[in-house]
Write a protein that holds these residues in place. Structure first.
Motif, PDB file in Angstrom:
ATOM      1  N   HIS A  10     -80.655 -69.069  23.842  1.00  0.00           N
ATOM      2  CA  HIS A  10     -80.523 -69.982  25.074  1.00  0.00           C
ATOM      3  C   HIS A  10     -79.070 -69.986  25.746  1.00  0.00           C
ATOM      4  O   HIS A  10     -78.124 -70.020  24.839  1.00  0.00           O
ATOM      5  N   GLU A  11     -78.833 -69.974  27.079  1.00  0.00           N
ATOM      6  CA  GLU A  11     -77.645 -70.175  27.515  1.00  0.00           C
ATOM      7  C   GLU A  11     -77.698 -71.554  28.081  1.00  0.00           C
ATOM      8  O   GLU A  11     -78.338 -71.824  29.013  1.00  0.00           O
ATOM      9  N   THR A  12     -76.816 -72.247  27.480  1.00  0.00           N
ATOM     10  CA  THR A  12     -76.802 -73.819  27.790  1.00  0.00           C
ATOM     11  C   THR A  12     -75.698 -74.190  28.901  1.00  0.00           C
ATOM     12  O   THR A  12     -74.771 -73.958  28.598  1.00  0.00           O
ATOM     13  N   GLN A 104     -79.621 -63.496  19.292  1.00  0.00           N
ATOM     14  CA  GLN A 104     -79.224 -64.646  19.818  1.00  0.00           C
ATOM     15  C   GLN A 104     -78.642 -64.371  21.078  1.00  0.00           C
ATOM     16  O   GLN A 104     -78.376 -63.182  21.691  1.00  0.00           O
ATOM     17  N   HIS A 105     -78.198 -65.280  21.904  1.00  0.00           N
ATOM     18  CA  HIS A 105     -77.543 -65.378  23.222  1.00  0.00           C
ATOM     19  C   HIS A 105     -75.920 -65.209  23.029  1.00  0.00           C
ATOM     20  O   HIS A 105     -75.185 -64.606  23.458  1.00  0.00           O
ATOM     21  N   GLY A 106     -75.553 -66.542  22.416  1.00  0.00           N
ATOM     22  CA  GLY A 106     -74.287 -66.586  22.079  1.00  0.00           C
ATOM     23  C   GLY A 106     -73.601 -67.529  23.019  1.00  0.00           C
ATOM     24  O   GLY A 106     -72.318 -67.878  22.715  1.00  0.00           O
ATOM     25  N   LEU A 140     -73.535 -60.533  27.044  1.00  0.00           N
ATOM     26  CA  LEU A 140     -72.332 -60.470  27.340  1.00  0.00           C
ATOM     27  C   LEU A 140     -71.824 -61.839  28.007  1.00  0.00           C
ATOM     28  O   LEU A 140     -70.426 -61.856  27.948  1.00  0.00           O
ATOM     29  N   HIS A 141     -72.688 -62.908  28.001  1.00  0.00           N
ATOM     30  CA  HIS A 141     -72.109 -64.334  28.346  1.00  0.00           C
ATOM     31  C   HIS A 141     -72.042 -64.850  27.125  1.00  0.00           C
ATOM     32  O   HIS A 141     -71.560 -66.248  27.263  1.00  0.00           O
ATOM     33  N   ALA A 142     -71.754 -64.426  26.224  1.00  0.00           N
ATOM     34  CA  ALA A 142     -71.582 -65.180  25.036  1.00  0.00           C
ATOM     35  C   ALA A 142     -70.230 -65.783  25.057  1.00  0.00           C
ATOM     36  O   ALA A 142     -69.188 -65.193  25.594  1.00  0.00           O
ATOM     37  N   PRO A 162     -75.278 -56.446  35.530  1.00  0.00           N
ATOM     38  CA  PRO A 162     -76.634 -56.922  34.983  1.00  0.00           C
ATOM     39  C   PRO A 162     -76.738 -56.386  33.802  1.00  0.00           C
ATOM     40  O   PRO A 162     -76.443 -55.245  33.419  1.00  0.00           O
ATOM     41  N   HIS A 163     -77.440 -57.032  32.817  1.00  0.00           N
ATOM     42  CA  HIS A 163     -77.654 -56.696  31.703  1.00  0.00           C
ATOM     43  C   HIS A 163     -78.830 -55.422  31.520  1.00  0.00           C
ATOM     44  O   HIS A 163     -80.129 -55.899  31.645  1.00  0.00           O
ATOM     45  N   LEU A 164     -78.631 -54.283  31.456  1.00  0.00           N
ATOM     46  CA  LEU A 164     -79.550 -53.258  31.394  1.00  0.00           C
ATOM     47  C   LEU A 164     -79.562 -52.361  30.005  1.00  0.00           C
ATOM     48  O   LEU A 164     -80.350 -51.508  29.993  1.00  0.00           O
TER      49      LEU A 164
HETATM   50 ZN   LIG Z   1     -75.768 -62.889  30.343  1.00  0.00          ZN
END
Ligand SMILES: [Zn+2]
Length: 491
Positions: A10-12, A104-106, A140-142, A162-164
């Motif tokens: 989850h990206e909160t 996980q997202h981070g 990468l947005h952790a 973007p996450h490829l």
């Molecule tokens: Zn991201």
């Protein structure tokens, strides 16, 4: 050897007013056991990379559990405890394990834990004990923390936005863990968190300044004995102490070498800090220029309504402005179950007048009255085998309506919240975005793989909203101070 695969992602967005409760995770689909392989084996996701590790000789992977929901507000205490509780239960009931692979997202925040990912990794560590290697793959947005890294054996982040590259990064992480179990390597990690925030407008890794940062990461990776090197862009919409950029090196056995690499990366980024500040045209400026451009389509990124960042997907800021300016040949989506229901009730071929969008809160414009013709109603399901952000393949926007308005606008109304990360979203509805002058994509970076191949231009627009690029509009209470560019800082 047997490795468990599990996690929650989850990206909160702590500024969003929509709580991520257990029902939200259930709605997106909590996956258990073989469902994980069914949904992910053919995709390009983190879980796909972990599953691929199971094709290595002598390696058995056991997918246990994965919970995910769209970026939105804080995870409720109940949701966090149920999700992590089930993760721990499944780990215990199906163990013992030679290793654990966490997806996980981070940037997860719960009511109780500002570092919800770190808390989850710590609980997994406490359960399996200090000797079992834990691999942690993160977005990468952790907002990377010492608690996450300290409780994992090896941490690997995506290296593209973007996450490829989610799948190859997860495989990289799993391979380090497999080699650690065999005693071939001894991963040691070093984390650096300079007081630095990068604006969302500058986060595309295919362009400067991030291109240079990623070249530095490649240079660090090429150093002798380096097992992995990562850069976190961070997630500025989570108001937490660790919000910001971070750099991580994983070395085989030499802690000083890991530390030196991470601090070199952080210093190099710090020297570039002035380039990380963003600027973008206003909605009116962007729309006027797009309408006048000699070639279309001009793809306008609706930065303030970045669904991948936790926004409601129903912003009417650009639509209202396009209407006001008389911009025609215009395409955009709106998450609006109420408008979908009204169009479904009217039926295909019906003409009707209704109010669309702007219904979730007061941060994303007001509902806009449109008169239009219901051209098509679909179940909103589509598949994309092209590269997409995060490696997704199967999409579901819920019941979806194509409304052609008298203003010359094509509106795609969706019953479920869905981003614009796949061009199949349009092709599957018989819409050719190539033929439009202006296409709105709700996002910043994630729609690029879908729209860059057909766009005459991509323009990031400074729209207001819960994911606005203008971070000065938020009141932060938890973040570090000083933190550049909010304050002058020293590293
Ligand atoms: Zn991201």
């Amino acid at each position: 050897m047997r490795l468990a695969i599990l996690g929650f992602s989850h990206e909160t967005n702590t500024f969003s007013r929509v709580p991520a409760d257990y029902a939200q995770f259930q709605k997106t689909g909590i996956l258990r056991g073989d469902e994980i392989a069914r949904q992910h084996r053919q995709s390009q996701s983190t879980l796909a990379g972990y599953l691929e590790a199971g094709e290595r000789p002598g390696v058995e992977v056991v997918p246990l559990y994965f919970a995910h929901t769209n970026p939105m507000g804080v995870i409720t205490r109940d949701a966090f405890e149920r999700i992590v509780g089930e993760m721990l239960h499944l780990l215990e009931a199906n163990g013992p394990w030679d290793g654990v692979l966490l997806a996980q997202h981070g940037a997860a925040v719960s009511e109780e834990f500002p570092d919800a990912d770190g808390e989850a990794v710590a609980r997994v560590r406490a359960l399996v004990g200090p000797k079992v290697p834990i691999g942690l793959t993160l977005d990468l947005h952790a907002n990377l923390t010492a608690k996450m890294v300290g409780n994992a054996t090896a941490t690997v982040l995506y290296r593209t936005n973007p996450h490829l590259d989610a799948r190859p990064r997860a495989l990289e992480c799993a391979d380090i863990i497999v080699r650690a179990i065999r005693g071939e390597v001894r991963p040691v990690q070093a984390l650096e968190t300079p007081p630095l925030v990068i604006n969302i407008l500058k986060q595309f890794t295919g362009e400067e300044p991030m291109l240079g940062v990623m070249r530095d990461v490649d240079a660090a990776l090429a150093r002798p004995g380096m097992l992995s090197a990562s850069m976190a862009e961070g997630y500025p919409y989570a108001d937490v102490p660790e919000m910001g950029m971070a750099f991580l090196a994983v070395h085989d056995g030499d802690e000083a070498a890991a530390r030196e690499a991470a601090s070199w990366l952080a210093r190099r980024a710090w020297e570039r800090r002035a380039q990380f500040v963003g600027d973008a045209p206003s909605p009116a400026e962007a729309l006027r220029a797009a309408a006048a451009a000699p070639n279309g389509p001009v793809v306008l990124m609706d930065v303030g309504d970045n669904i991948g960042g936790g926004s409601p997907g129903d912003s009417t800021i650009l639509l209202a402005e396009a209407k006001r300016l008389g911009v025609r040949s215009y395409l955009q989506t709106l998450h609006d179950p109420e408008a979908v229901a009204a169009c479904v009730a009217a039926g295909v071929g019906a003409d009707l007048t209704l109010r669309v969008g702007g219904k979730t809160d007061d941060m994303h414009g007001s509902p806009v009255e449109v008169a239009g013709h219901v051209r098509l109603i679909s179940d909103g399901k589509f598949e994309d085998t092209r590269p997409t952000h995060g490696g997704a393949r199967y999409f579901d926007g819920g019941t979806t309506v194509v409304l052609e308005t008298t203003d010359g606008h094509t509106l795609v109304l969706t019953a479920r919240l869905i981003g614009n990360t796949s061009i199949e979203q349009m092709y599957s509805l018989g819409i050719r975005p190539e033929t439009k002058q202006v296409v709105v994509a709700k996002g910043v970076i994630s729609p690029r793989p879908a729209y860059a191949p057909i766009a005459a231009q991509i323009v990031l627009v400074n729209t207001p909203g819960v994911t606005t690029a203008d971070l000065s509009t938020f009141t932060y209470r938890q973040r570090r101070r000083p933190l550049y560019p909010f304050e002058e800082a020293v590293m």
